[in-house]
Scaffold this active site. Structure first.
Site, PDB file in Angstrom:
ATOM      1  N   ARG A  21       0.604  -1.148  -0.114  1.00  0.00           N
ATOM      2  CA  ARG A  21       0.069  -0.061  -0.173  1.00  0.00           C
ATOM      3  C   ARG A  21       0.501   1.743   0.349  1.00  0.00           C
ATOM      4  O   ARG A  21       1.447   1.584   1.000  1.00  0.00           O
ATOM      5  CB  ARG A  21      -0.781   0.101   1.262  1.00  0.00           C
ATOM      6  CG  ARG A  21      -1.873  -0.889   1.159  1.00  0.00           C
ATOM      7  CD  ARG A  21      -2.755  -1.055   2.415  1.00  0.00           C
ATOM      8  NE  ARG A  21      -3.719  -1.548   2.522  1.00  0.00           N
ATOM      9  CZ  ARG A  21      -4.630  -1.827   2.911  1.00  0.00           C
ATOM     10  NH1 ARG A  21      -5.000  -0.975   3.894  1.00  0.00           N
ATOM     11  NH2 ARG A  21      -5.307  -3.167   3.227  1.00  0.00           N
ATOM     12  N   SER A 112      -8.639  -0.981   1.008  1.00  0.00           N
ATOM     13  CA  SER A 112      -8.949  -1.104   2.045  1.00  0.00           C
ATOM     14  C   SER A 112      -9.901   0.435   2.675  1.00  0.00           C
ATOM     15  O   SER A 112     -10.549   0.942   1.850  1.00  0.00           O
ATOM     16  CB  SER A 112      -8.388  -1.860   3.139  1.00  0.00           C
ATOM     17  OG  SER A 112      -9.288  -2.671   4.023  1.00  0.00           O
ATOM     18  N   HIS A 113      -9.482   0.521   3.662  1.00  0.00           N
ATOM     19  CA  HIS A 113     -10.736   1.348   4.414  1.00  0.00           C
ATOM     20  C   HIS A 113      -9.556   2.801   4.121  1.00  0.00           C
ATOM     21  O   HIS A 113     -10.277   4.339   4.819  1.00  0.00           O
ATOM     22  CB  HIS A 113     -10.890   1.468   5.643  1.00  0.00           C
ATOM     23  CG  HIS A 113      -9.460   0.953   6.517  1.00  0.00           C
ATOM     24  ND1 HIS A 113      -8.655  -0.126   6.027  1.00  0.00           N
ATOM     25  CD2 HIS A 113      -8.103   1.579   7.115  1.00  0.00           C
ATOM     26  CE1 HIS A 113      -7.865  -0.420   6.896  1.00  0.00           C
ATOM     27  NE2 HIS A 113      -7.243   0.758   7.449  1.00  0.00           N
ATOM     28  N   LYS A 125      -2.663  -6.777  -4.417  1.00  0.00           N
ATOM     29  CA  LYS A 125      -2.165  -8.100  -3.268  1.00  0.00           C
ATOM     30  C   LYS A 125      -2.530  -9.175  -3.441  1.00  0.00           C
ATOM     31  O   LYS A 125      -3.435  -9.318  -5.342  1.00  0.00           O
ATOM     32  CB  LYS A 125      -2.876  -7.593  -1.560  1.00  0.00           C
ATOM     33  CG  LYS A 125      -4.304  -8.100  -1.804  1.00  0.00           C
ATOM     34  CD  LYS A 125      -4.776  -8.450  -0.247  1.00  0.00           C
ATOM     35  CE  LYS A 125      -5.738  -8.592   0.254  1.00  0.00           C
ATOM     36  NZ  LYS A 125      -6.632  -9.143   0.902  1.00  0.00           N
ATOM     37  N   ASP A 276     -16.307  -1.092   4.555  1.00  0.00           N
ATOM     38  CA  ASP A 276     -14.942  -0.343   4.144  1.00  0.00           C
ATOM     39  C   ASP A 276     -14.826  -0.203   2.300  1.00  0.00           C
ATOM     40  O   ASP A 276     -15.794  -0.786   1.507  1.00  0.00           O
ATOM     41  CB  ASP A 276     -14.100  -0.369   5.181  1.00  0.00           C
ATOM     42  CG  ASP A 276     -13.362  -2.345   3.989  1.00  0.00           C
ATOM     43  OD1 ASP A 276     -14.520  -2.789   4.188  1.00  0.00           O
ATOM     44  OD2 ASP A 276     -12.315  -1.760   4.851  1.00  0.00           O
ATOM     45  N   ASP A 278     -13.181  -1.614   0.406  1.00  0.00           N
ATOM     46  CA  ASP A 278     -13.198  -3.215  -0.795  1.00  0.00           C
ATOM     47  C   ASP A 278     -14.306  -3.731  -0.183  1.00  0.00           C
ATOM     48  O   ASP A 278     -13.738  -5.498  -0.269  1.00  0.00           O
ATOM     49  CB  ASP A 278     -11.380  -3.786  -0.483  1.00  0.00           C
ATOM     50  CG  ASP A 278     -10.858  -3.879   0.721  1.00  0.00           C
ATOM     51  OD1 ASP A 278     -11.730  -3.340   1.613  1.00  0.00           O
ATOM     52  OD2 ASP A 278     -10.534  -5.419   0.894  1.00  0.00           O
ATOM     53  N   ASP A 280     -14.748  -5.870   2.675  1.00  0.00           N
ATOM     54  CA  ASP A 280     -14.067  -6.509   4.539  1.00  0.00           C
ATOM     55  C   ASP A 280     -14.535  -6.335   5.165  1.00  0.00           C
ATOM     56  O   ASP A 280     -14.556  -7.291   6.262  1.00  0.00           O
ATOM     57  CB  ASP A 280     -13.590  -7.593   4.027  1.00  0.00           C
ATOM     58  CG  ASP A 280     -11.814  -6.193   3.958  1.00  0.00           C
ATOM     59  OD1 ASP A 280     -12.578  -4.890   4.085  1.00  0.00           O
ATOM     60  OD2 ASP A 280     -10.298  -6.376   3.644  1.00  0.00           O
ATOM     61  N   ARG A 281     -14.552  -5.019   5.297  1.00  0.00           N
ATOM     62  CA  ARG A 281     -14.806  -5.191   7.297  1.00  0.00           C
ATOM     63  C   ARG A 281     -16.624  -4.136   6.828  1.00  0.00           C
ATOM     64  O   ARG A 281     -16.923  -4.145   6.925  1.00  0.00           O
ATOM     65  CB  ARG A 281     -13.984  -3.391   7.792  1.00  0.00           C
ATOM     66  CG  ARG A 281     -13.056  -3.533   7.246  1.00  0.00           C
ATOM     67  CD  ARG A 281     -11.882  -2.138   8.123  1.00  0.00           C
ATOM     68  NE  ARG A 281     -10.937  -2.596   7.970  1.00  0.00           N
ATOM     69  CZ  ARG A 281      -9.827  -1.571   9.100  1.00  0.00           C
ATOM     70  NH1 ARG A 281     -10.440  -0.641   9.316  1.00  0.00           N
ATOM     71  NH2 ARG A 281      -8.323  -2.260   8.859  1.00  0.00           N
ATOM     72  N   THR A 343      -2.536 -10.214  14.317  1.00  0.00           N
ATOM     73  CA  THR A 343      -3.079  -9.136  13.078  1.00  0.00           C
ATOM     74  C   THR A 343      -2.954  -9.389  11.917  1.00  0.00           C
ATOM     75  O   THR A 343      -1.509  -9.728  11.491  1.00  0.00           O
ATOM     76  CB  THR A 343      -2.973  -7.795  13.497  1.00  0.00           C
ATOM     77  OG1 THR A 343      -2.852  -7.207  15.014  1.00  0.00           O
ATOM     78  CG2 THR A 343      -3.690  -6.807  12.790  1.00  0.00           C
ATOM     79  N   LYS A 375     -11.737 -11.343   6.003  1.00  0.00           N
ATOM     80  CA  LYS A 375     -13.074 -11.461   5.814  1.00  0.00           C
ATOM     81  C   LYS A 375     -14.575 -10.487   5.818  1.00  0.00           C
ATOM     82  O   LYS A 375     -13.566 -10.264   3.918  1.00  0.00           O
ATOM     83  CB  LYS A 375     -12.745  -9.940   7.666  1.00  0.00           C
ATOM     84  CG  LYS A 375     -11.470  -8.572   6.363  1.00  0.00           C
ATOM     85  CD  LYS A 375     -11.631  -8.087   7.650  1.00  0.00           C
ATOM     86  CE  LYS A 375     -10.887  -7.007   7.667  1.00  0.00           C
ATOM     87  NZ  LYS A 375      -9.505  -6.429   7.394  1.00  0.00           N
ATOM     88  N   ARG A 495      -0.668   1.682  17.875  1.00  0.00           N
ATOM     89  CA  ARG A 495      -2.792   1.557  18.429  1.00  0.00           C
ATOM     90  C   ARG A 495      -1.972   1.061  20.163  1.00  0.00           C
ATOM     91  O   ARG A 495      -1.112   0.099  20.751  1.00  0.00           O
ATOM     92  CB  ARG A 495      -2.653   0.433  17.763  1.00  0.00           C
ATOM     93  CG  ARG A 495      -3.025   0.659  16.135  1.00  0.00           C
ATOM     94  CD  ARG A 495      -4.192  -0.022  15.269  1.00  0.00           C
ATOM     95  NE  ARG A 495      -4.110  -0.016  13.879  1.00  0.00           N
ATOM     96  CZ  ARG A 495      -4.700   0.491  13.242  1.00  0.00           C
ATOM     97  NH1 ARG A 495      -4.421   1.683  13.821  1.00  0.00           N
ATOM     98  NH2 ARG A 495      -3.762   0.955  12.149  1.00  0.00           N
TER      99      ARG A 495
HETATM  100  C1  G1P Z   1      -5.397  -3.100  10.366  1.00  0.00           C
HETATM  101  C2  G1P Z   1      -5.546  -3.748  11.037  1.00  0.00           C
HETATM  102  C3  G1P Z   1      -5.666  -5.462  10.885  1.00  0.00           C
HETATM  103  C4  G1P Z   1      -6.455  -5.503   9.754  1.00  0.00           C
HETATM  104  C5  G1P Z   1      -5.783  -4.676   8.196  1.00  0.00           C
HETATM  105  C6  G1P Z   1      -6.224  -5.224   7.156  1.00  0.00           C
HETATM  106  O1  G1P Z   1      -3.833  -2.877  10.338  1.00  0.00           O
HETATM  107  O2  G1P Z   1      -5.253  -3.666  12.421  1.00  0.00           O
HETATM  108  O3  G1P Z   1      -6.792  -5.511  11.892  1.00  0.00           O
HETATM  109  O4  G1P Z   1      -6.519  -6.849   9.142  1.00  0.00           O
HETATM  110  O5  G1P Z   1      -5.791  -3.910   8.523  1.00  0.00           O
HETATM  111  O6  G1P Z   1      -7.423  -4.636   7.229  1.00  0.00           O
HETATM  112  P1  G1P Z   1      -2.843  -2.393  10.936  1.00  0.00           P
HETATM  113  O7  G1P Z   1      -3.190  -0.852   9.977  1.00  0.00           O
HETATM  114  O8  G1P Z   1      -3.130  -2.001  12.296  1.00  0.00           O
HETATM  115  O9  G1P Z   1      -1.449  -3.338  10.691  1.00  0.00           O
HETATM  116 ZN    ZN Z   2     -11.228  -4.073   3.645  1.00  0.00          ZN
END
Ligand code: G1P
Ligand code: ZN
Length: 542
Positions: A21, A112-113, A125, A276, A278, A280-281, A343, A375, A495
């Site tokens: 990303r 993603s988000h 990916k 979100d 894409d 998946d959330r 994670t 997800k 985090r």
């Molecule tokens: C974040 C979330 C993690 C999720 C990922 C992809 O990753 O915390 O749970 O799987 O986005 O959606 P992080 O930025 O914490 O590495």
């Molecule tokens: Zn996503």
């Protein structure tokens, strides 16, 4: 017509938590995308002569990237590419398509988000033939290849038509453009009791689904309004836009504001949800009620027997390490195994493939099951709607009863974004060194029972993933966790995850941030996070 283009490596193409990303402008550097794609073809040799799925969340650069990938796939001997019309596929739909057509994998274009648009983020990916994000050995092999790459192969071609479902060809390669929604919708219909949900919606239960101008718009409109008969307008912000309307397409209390305000208004719908960028959330809301993702996983597990696809029970439940321990209590009650993984969804792959786990979840608004290897936002929404249709109680009542039975895991996550990367790394290093000396001492009036940097031994392939987050665990089940994000594109995101277990029903309706404040204060004092980062408050609280 195959061209071999000379290139030089980029040093920053190591995939993070979920693929590579970067800012769009970063991807726009000459050869940047092409190098990474060639590294996929060079390392994933089954794609030669095989079938590849391609699709993305529709953000800016998606269409351009699809054209490049198709031309490179043809040049690298791929036999057939299945593409979502318009270059679109939600991440869970891509996973479903990879599995359904027994392909050799897929390339998913998404950040993603993260915000989109020309100034936003882009991502790419590779997902393996099981439909899931490539395992670490694979992403590391792709990364290693990007460091030595000298050439890539691409065919010359006019703009390839990708907007209408049809089968075409590029050289020897077949291109099958499919409707991005139908396979996924069919899969959902096979898992849930659509009749029961339809009846519930017909008899007056109201819902609002916020697609956040992202990929789930067409999916939600077809499934919720089309197949389940939710009132027109139940899906809001349903048209996908390359910049998501300028918003963060992240379904949480901070970013899905419009939805949250409506659910907490004087005349709320009975059920609210968002997904979100894409797809998946998921975020789940009831009238005047927010379900934390950790609680959502636990409630889903406890009610899974009400859903057709899970009627015969779950084999196990897996959650990422920072996710609250609420699901563990359900697993214990059901007499099934639970797993704690690092994670990132890729760590659930082996557990799902081997049948050890049926449900998986992360605190970051992610839940899913063995039906795909990603997800799945809309799946979670349908799971909840199916529970509501069977139980005929409100979301709040269902969660509160869950707490009474299992106890409540109060939970919050505080994010400090775009912190100077060196400062954040140093903070983690310093804190890690102090962890052993904390064991047996008191913090916030609680006894520290263990403190470590989480390391995961995969029970299936025995691989070890180290350095997955600093955990301070207390004897009453409370936890403080520090972790650096692996998905950010600017500086470091720190985090801080805080959890406290409360078995007493009398105390379960307290306010989360108030209950957790002593632990939050202790975490900040211990790490000196705010002084070191120069911040007086987190950027996002979820
Ligand atoms: C974040 C979330 C993690 C999720 C990922 C992809 O990753 O915390 O749970 O799987 O986005 O959606 P992080 O930025 O914490 O590495
Ligand atoms: Zn996503």
């Amino acid at each position: 017509m195959i061209q071999t283009i000379t290139t030089t490596p980029f040093s920053d193409q190591r995939p993070g938590t979920s693929g590579l990303r970067k800012k769009v402008s970063h991807f726009q550097q000459p050869h940047y995308l092409e190098n990474f794609v060639q590294a996929i073809f060079d390392t994933q040799t089954a794609l030669k002569g095989g079938t590849l799925v391609v699709g993305g969340d529709g953000r800016y650069y998606n269409r351009h990237a699809v054209q490049i990938i198709l031309r490179m796939a043809a040049a690298n001997g791929v036999n057939r590419v299945i593409v979502g019309a318009g270059g679109l596929l939600s991440t869970p739909a891509a996973s479903a398509v990879i599995r359904k057509y027994q392909t050799q994998g897929g390339i998913i274009l998404s950040a993603s988000h993260n915000p989109g648009g020309e100034d936003g983020d882009f991502g790419i990916k590779f997902n393996s033939d099981n439909g899931g994000p490539a395992a670490e050995q694979i992403t590391e092999a792709i990364y290693a290849r990007t460091k030595t790459i000298t050439h890539y192969a691409i065919v010359e071609s006019e703009e390839i038509a990708i907007d209408q479902p049809q089968t075409t060809a590029l050289g020897e390669m077949a291109i099958e453009i499919i409707d991005p929604v139908s396979d996924y919708a069919e899969l959902m219909e096979s898992l849930f009791d659509f009749n029961a949900i339809r009846t519930m919606l017909a008899s007056g239960t109201t819902l609002r689904f916020d697609a956040m101008h992202a990929i789930t718009g067409p999916y939600a409109t077809e499934i919720l309004e089309g197949r389940l008969g939710a009132a027109p307008g139940s899906v809001i912000n349903g048209i996908p836009l390359p910049d998501f309307g300028g918003h963060h397409p992240d379904p949480n209390l901070a970013h899905a504001k419009e939805l949250v305000e409506e659910l907490f208004s004087a005349t709320p719908p009975d059920f609210g949800a968002a997904s979100d960028g894409d797809g998946d959330r998921n975020m789940i809301l009831g009238a005047n009620f927010f379900v934390t993702p950790s609680d959502s996983l636990a409630v889903m597990a406890a009610n899974a027997h009400l859903i057709p696809a899970y009627r015969n029970g779950l084999s196990g439940i897996a959650r990422s390490m920072p996710t609250s321990c609420a699901a563990d209590r359900v697993a214990a009650h059901l007499g099934i195994d639970h797993y704690e993984t690092p994670t990132g969804w890729k760590f659930f792959g082996n557990l799902l493939d081997s049948g050890r786990a049926t449900l998986c979840g992360e605190e970051s608004f992610g839940t899913s099951s063995g039906h795909v290897r990603e997800k799945d936002g809309l799946w979670a929404v349908l799971f909840w709607l199916n529970i509501l249709a069977v139980r005929q109680e409100s979301v709040a009542a269902i969660v509160q009863q869950h707490w009474q039975q299992f106890g409540r895991n109060f939970y919050t996550r505080h994010d400090y974004e775009a912190v100077d990367a060196t400062t954040a790394q140093q903070l983690m290093t310093d804190l890690e060194q102090r962890l052993p000396s904390l064991v047996g001492t008191e913090l916030a009036g609680l006894e520290v029972s263990s403190a470590d940097n989480f390391s995961y031994l995969d029970p299936v392939d025995a691989s070890v993933s180290k350095g997955q987050g600093l955990r301070i665990c207390f004897s009453d089940g409370s936890r403080i966790i520090f972790r650096l994000s692996g998905t950010g594109t600017v500086g470091a995101t720190l985090r801080l995850y805080i959890e406290k277990y409360e078995p007493d029903p009398q105390r379960q309706s307290e306010e989360t941030q108030t209950i957790l404040q002593p632990l939050i204060t202790a975490a900040l004092e211990l790490s000196q996070l705010q002084q070191r980062s120069g911040r007086s408050a987190p950027d996002v609280i979820t």
